[in-house]
Scaffold this active site. Sequence first.
Site, short mmCIF file in Angstrom:
data_model
loop_
_atom_site.label_atom_id
_atom_site.label_comp_id
_atom_site.label_asym_id
_atom_site.label_seq_id
_atom_site.Cartn_x
_atom_site.Cartn_y
_atom_site.Cartn_z
N SER A 152 0.84 -1.20 0.00
CA SER A 152 0.00 0.00 0.00
C SER A 152 0.88 1.24 0.00
O SER A 152 2.06 1.17 -0.32
CB SER A 152 -0.92 -0.04 1.22
OG SER A 152 -1.90 0.97 1.13
N ASN A 153 0.30 2.38 0.35
CA ASN A 153 1.08 3.62 0.42
C ASN A 153 0.56 4.47 1.56
O ASN A 153 -0.36 4.07 2.28
CB ASN A 153 1.00 4.37 -0.92
CG ASN A 153 -0.42 4.65 -1.32
OD1 ASN A 153 -1.13 5.37 -0.63
ND2 ASN A 153 -0.87 4.05 -2.41
N ARG A 154 1.15 5.65 1.74
CA ARG A 154 0.87 6.44 2.94
C ARG A 154 -0.35 7.36 2.81
O ARG A 154 -0.58 8.20 3.66
CB ARG A 154 2.09 7.30 3.28
CG ARG A 154 3.31 6.51 3.65
CD ARG A 154 4.43 7.45 4.05
NE ARG A 154 5.69 6.76 4.11
CZ ARG A 154 6.08 5.97 5.09
NH1 ARG A 154 5.27 5.76 6.12
NH2 ARG A 154 7.24 5.38 5.06
N ALA A 213 -4.65 7.42 -4.31
CA ALA A 213 -3.29 6.96 -4.59
C ALA A 213 -3.39 5.47 -4.90
O ALA A 213 -3.23 4.62 -4.02
CB ALA A 213 -2.40 7.21 -3.38
#
Length: 397
Positions: free
Chosen positions: A206-208, A273
Amino acid sequence: MLTGKKILLGITGSIAAYKSIVLLRLLIKAGAEVKVILTPSAANFVSPLTLSTLSKNQVLSDLYEENSWANHVMLGRWADVFIIAPASCNTISKMACGQCDNLLLAVYLSATCPVILAPAMDEDMWKHPSIIDNLNRLKTFGNEIIPVTNGELASGLFGDGRMAEPEVLLQHLENALRKTQELKGINALVTAGPTQENLDPVRYISNRSSGKMGILIALELQSRGANVQLVLGPSTIEVKAGIVVTNVVTAEDMYKACEPLINDASIIVMAAAVADYAPEISASQKIKKSEDVTTLNLKQTKDILKTAGTLKTDQQVLVGFALETENEKANALKKLSSKNADMIVLNSLNEEKAGFEKHTNTITIFDKKGSEFHFDNKPKSEVAKDIVNCIIQYRHE
Ligand code: CTP
């Protein structure tokens, strides 16, 4: 602007409540229909008789009157706009955490219209971190906070904390009502948040992204009158009622949720995102250390923005985001054309107070007509306003 408009005026326990009587008079003179709600302590500062006489409506304050359980829902739906002036420290804190021990709070929690707060308190209270936090939280719900002014306070001290003057409150009400007409009846689709691409039942890529920027854009579009569909990846932020939310986890889920909505949306903002790659195989059981997996095989996900760009008609405005660390402008412009978007919102990871997990953002918007708009660093709720203003302007050019 105010003729025939339905205004709910909430008054809480603060010495500034005397100014709300003037506001009420101004609203009635301007042709608005006003219903007043008092918190229990507000009646210590202003008389219900004065308010009912001026508003020509019964003043409401009791949560427990016969049938009042239904009233708070209907009141929240009746109003075109709800202004709470003055908004005391106590009420602000209760609103921020969803407490519901009086009629005003119950109406606030059920309100589907824009909500405006005009805080009033002593300077030390105004500057307390808990109040700052609570007001920031209310902004993330899409509520508008009218800044306090500087001057003599009830304590006799001088400083920040005075409620804005009735004429200023009136202007904010007019602006809020004008805003609700800007995108009336327009369908908007927004994506927000990260996606999670499962490796196995316990691990993912995943991402932030927190989802905050996209959620605030959805709220801002809604406050301008749009019917908003929000397709939201895993996020801990609660989304206020009135927006249709489809919760998704993976990029594939997000694609599937968006596809049927693209055609009907006049405004599409893809702020999510989305993972560009997902594991080729998502294991059905937890991958064990003993399996000695040292390489991850990835496959490309479907590009939702690009798909929308391919399907786009002249009646639609398509907005994408670019988060860049180098060659920012060139990369943003490349995305604008390769994805056939109308606008790209560039946020730079090189800015200290911008990007993922931050409350503020610094953006530049590039549009297909060759314009470039730079904005200073500001809270994400303000950034959302800038983005929606640009979209509205672009539609009208
Ligand atoms: N986006 C999307 N679907 C994807 C990937 C991205 O809709 N599968 C959208 C994002 O929501 C954002 C924009 O595309 O609006 C830019 O995403 P980004 O990942 O930065 O673009 P890429 O084309 O993947 O470029 P790169 O990762 O190389 O910067």
